[in-house]
Design an enzyme around this catalytic site. Structure first.
Site, PDB file in Angstrom:
ATOM      1  CE  LYS A  49      74.694 -59.692 -37.624  1.00  0.00           C
ATOM      2  NZ  LYS A  49      74.715 -60.887 -38.255  1.00  0.00           N
TER       3      LYS A  49
ATOM      4  NE  ARG B  41      84.017 -64.256 -42.697  1.00  0.00           N
ATOM      5  CZ  ARG B  41      83.198 -64.973 -43.225  1.00  0.00           C
ATOM      6  NH1 ARG B  41      83.244 -65.855 -44.585  1.00  0.00           N
ATOM      7  NH2 ARG B  41      82.127 -65.581 -42.678  1.00  0.00           N
TER       8      ARG B  41
ATOM      9  CG  ASP C  11      77.941 -57.981 -36.848  1.00  0.00           C
ATOM     10  OD1 ASP C  11      77.760 -57.180 -37.846  1.00  0.00           O
ATOM     11  OD2 ASP C  11      78.192 -59.281 -37.290  1.00  0.00           O
TER      12      ASP C  11
ATOM     13  CE  LYS D 106      82.655 -60.868 -34.846  1.00  0.00           C
ATOM     14  NZ  LYS D 106      81.813 -61.650 -35.841  1.00  0.00           N
TER      15      LYS D 106
ATOM     16  CG  ASP E  21      76.088 -59.663 -41.027  1.00  0.00           C
ATOM     17  OD1 ASP E  21      76.738 -59.234 -40.007  1.00  0.00           O
ATOM     18  OD2 ASP E  21      75.199 -60.476 -40.880  1.00  0.00           O
TER      19      ASP E  21
ATOM     20  CD  GLU F 214      81.074 -58.433 -38.013  1.00  0.00           C
ATOM     21  OE1 GLU F 214      80.274 -59.021 -39.214  1.00  0.00           O
ATOM     22  OE2 GLU F 214      81.147 -58.971 -37.175  1.00  0.00           O
TER      23      GLU F 214
HETATM   24  N1  BES Z   1      78.422 -62.064 -35.560  1.00  0.00           N
HETATM   25  C1  BES Z   1      78.172 -62.748 -36.645  1.00  0.00           C
HETATM   26  C2  BES Z   1      77.851 -64.240 -36.740  1.00  0.00           C
HETATM   27  C3  BES Z   1      76.746 -64.626 -35.470  1.00  0.00           C
HETATM   28  C4  BES Z   1      75.581 -64.856 -35.882  1.00  0.00           C
HETATM   29  C5  BES Z   1      77.223 -65.013 -34.384  1.00  0.00           C
HETATM   30  C6  BES Z   1      74.723 -65.297 -34.901  1.00  0.00           C
HETATM   31  C7  BES Z   1      76.413 -65.370 -33.404  1.00  0.00           C
HETATM   32  C8  BES Z   1      74.908 -65.616 -33.710  1.00  0.00           C
HETATM   33  C9  BES Z   1      79.004 -62.688 -38.198  1.00  0.00           C
HETATM   34  O1  BES Z   1      79.565 -61.401 -38.024  1.00  0.00           O
HETATM   35  C10 BES Z   1      77.987 -62.813 -39.197  1.00  0.00           C
HETATM   36  O2  BES Z   1      77.216 -61.674 -39.166  1.00  0.00           O
HETATM   37  N2  BES Z   1      78.365 -63.756 -39.928  1.00  0.00           N
HETATM   38  C11 BES Z   1      77.575 -63.883 -41.048  1.00  0.00           C
HETATM   39  C12 BES Z   1      78.474 -64.453 -42.126  1.00  0.00           C
HETATM   40  C13 BES Z   1      77.918 -64.636 -43.455  1.00  0.00           C
HETATM   41  C14 BES Z   1      77.369 -63.021 -44.054  1.00  0.00           C
HETATM   42  C15 BES Z   1      78.794 -65.312 -44.481  1.00  0.00           C
HETATM   43  C16 BES Z   1      76.534 -65.021 -40.669  1.00  0.00           C
HETATM   44  O3  BES Z   1      76.773 -66.071 -39.962  1.00  0.00           O
HETATM   45  O4  BES Z   1      75.422 -64.820 -41.226  1.00  0.00           O
HETATM   46 ZN    ZN Z   2      80.045 -60.375 -36.179  1.00  0.00          ZN
HETATM   47 ZN    ZN Z   3      78.415 -59.977 -39.007  1.00  0.00          ZN
END
Ligand code: BES
Ligand code: ZN
Ligand code: ZN
Length: 485
Positions: A266, A340, A259, A254, A336, A338
């Site tokens: 966020k 996946r 992000d 990835k 968010d 994204e």
């Molecule tokens: N890049 C983030 C995951 C992440 C968050 C990694 C904090 C390291 C620290 C990912 O893209 C994300 O935002 N995932 C969301 C998924 C949710 C919306 C289902 C998350 O983990 O909140």
């Molecule tokens: Zn991400």
């Molecule tokens: Zn994200």
């Protein structure tokens, strides 16, 4: 570049800055040079030095050439292992680095097997890191010029070991560097160009796929994520293919260069470190470069999905349906989630190559951090043998990987009333697992493991790890690739 070499001469002739002497708890170092014996006794009797693991003491040595000596505790002989040795030496290494010492000797005069001697050097080298690209006052990065190993053991054939240490450390530091770079400088186009330049030097084949190519080849899920940014996406394909290869491995990373969450924006605090959402791709890149130097007999394809996830008038939206490369439709309910979506297309492409294994690496969920903390990576997959071998390589190099189950019952949580799947579940629980289940939709039964990189970023300085990107990944992957050939 720090040189690492084995020295056969007597330790008291060493003319560098500091001699590092590992010591075990309650084991007398009988064959130490009298000067060091005297100092160790003083350290123990007068300074309360107990040789606990990671404890260290720096002392002046008036009677030998080197001015300083540092005793480093390795703890009990019973509980010694390479991870503890690495971390003890790494903790000491950070102190030596801060003091600006340049020429270091490691004086191993206790009986350790070669894997522990390797760990002595590795610990110091893992600590040997300083990133100054954005410091205007500091002109030179702190770094050791040389590490001389003086051992009471023979150490035959240690040259390849030294090479593998240097290659592994370089890869680790490459991930730290890329993870530290700000998104204004590291975005899909610039990142891909950097990768191309470095892979050319390493003799690795590199293709950069631009948006037009991605569109033609139906990477619609990647394009969907990237469409809100003025920095357009790229996918990079790397190939290390030796003449003789026994297995074909595809590594997928990835590479979300920033992000923001997109329209499902966020908050400010969660966004602070989202430049590091590309670390999976950096691990893929660094591993391929490392492989080109260690030359395992496996064909390795690296796929890096580089995008920026931004809010914009042109962004993809909650409610959108993406027609992914596989043909499966994905209802996007949260922009968010994204990572996946980027991986969906890459995994589909990867499985079309019919490799022996696919391993993907991604900072996919915050839930992984909740589950295992920032010192461990979470692993899931459809091939227990593959998972076990990756976990094993992790423990070989001191990078902890812990398995989570792909709970079959949770599969229904990502089914969508409108499309084939949706990108979030509607529940707060088990987010790392449901993300893994989502990815599984795109691997078509190929042997596959997914690593959610909770351990990619260290929130505090500890042992050899500085604050910031930990650089974990390439070292365990390299170990695994050399084992699977
Ligand atoms: N890049 C983030 C995951 C992440 C968050 C990694 C904090 C390291 C620290 C990912 O893209 C994300 O935002 N995932 C969301 C998924 C949710 C919306 C289902 C998350 O983990 O909140
Ligand atoms: Zn991400
Ligand atoms: Zn994200």
């Amino acid at each position: 570049m720090t040189s690492i070499s084995i020295q056969r001469s007597a330790i008291d002739t060493f003319k560098g800055d500091c001699i590092v002497i590992p010591v075990l708890k309650n084991v007398s170092s009988t064959n130490l040079h009298p000067e060091f014996k005297r100092l160790l006794k003083a350290a123990t009797d007068k300074e309360g030095f107990k040789s606990e693991c990671k404890e260290s003491i720096l002392m002046m040595t008036p009677n030998v050439e080197s001015r300083w000596v540092m005793f480093v505790g390795l703890g009990d002989k019973k509980s010694i292992n390479s991870d503890r040795v690495r971390k003890a030496m790494g903790t000491a290494g950070r102190i030596l680095l801060r003091r600006n010492f340049k020429r270091i000797a490691i004086h191993s005069n206790i009986d350790l097997d070669t894997s522990l001697i390797k760990a002595l050097v590795e610990g110091v080298m893992l600590a040997n890191y300083d990133f100054i690209m954005y410091k205007t006052k500091q002109k030179k990065a702190k770094s050791f010029d040389s590490i001389n190993l003086y051992s009471n053991q023979k150490l035959t054939g240690f040259d390849r070991t030294i090479k593998s240490i240097s290659v592994g450390i370089e890869a680790c530091h490459r991930v730290r560097d890329l993870g530290a770079m700000p998104p204004c400088d590291l975005y899909p186009e610039s990142y891909a160009a950097l990768v191309k330049k470095e892979s050319a030097k390493a003799g690795i084949k590199c293709e950069i796929w631009n948006p037009a190519y991605l569109k033609k080849n139906k990477f619609n899920s990647v394009l969907g994520v990237g469409q809100g940014s003025i920095k357009s996406p790229r996918v990079v394909r790397l190939d290390y293919k030796p003449k003789k290869w026994s297995k074909h491995i595809v590594l997928v990373g990835k590479g979300v260069c920033f992000d923001s969450g997109g329209l499902s924006l966020k908050d400010a605090v969660s966004m602070e470190y989202m430049k590091d959402d590309m670390i999976g791709s950096a691990i893929v890149f660094a591993t391929l470069i490392a492989a080109s130097k260690m030359k395992p007999n496996v064909w390795i394809t690296g796929l890096m999905g580089l995008v920026e996830n931004m809010p914009d008038a042109n962004s993809y939206k909650p409610g959108d349906v993406l027609r992914s490369r596989s043909g499966k439709t994905i209802e996007v309910l949260n922009t968010d989630a994204e990572g996946r979506l980027v991986l969906a297309d890459l995994l589909d492409y990867a499985s079309e190559l019919k490799p022996d294994h696919i391993v993907d690496l991604a900072t996919l969920t915050g839930a992984a951090l909740v589950a295992v903390g920032d010192g461990v990576n979470a692993i899931m997959g459809n091939d227990q043998k593959l998972i076990d071998s990756l976990i094993n390589s992790g423990s070989e190099v001191g990078e902890s990987i812990w398995q989570l189950p792909l709970v079959d019952d949770y599969r229904e949580l990502i089914s969508s009333p409108l499309a084939d799947v949706k990108n979030i579940t509607g529940t707060r629980w088990g987010g790392t697992i449901t993300a893994g289940l989502f990815l599984q939709e795109f691997v078509n039964h190929t042997s596959w493991a997914h690593i959610d990189l909770a351990g990619c970023w260290s929130s505090r300085e500890r042992d050899y790890r500085p604050y910031g990107p930990s650089g974990e990944g390439p070292r365990f992957l390299l170990d695994w690739l050399l084992d699977t050939e």
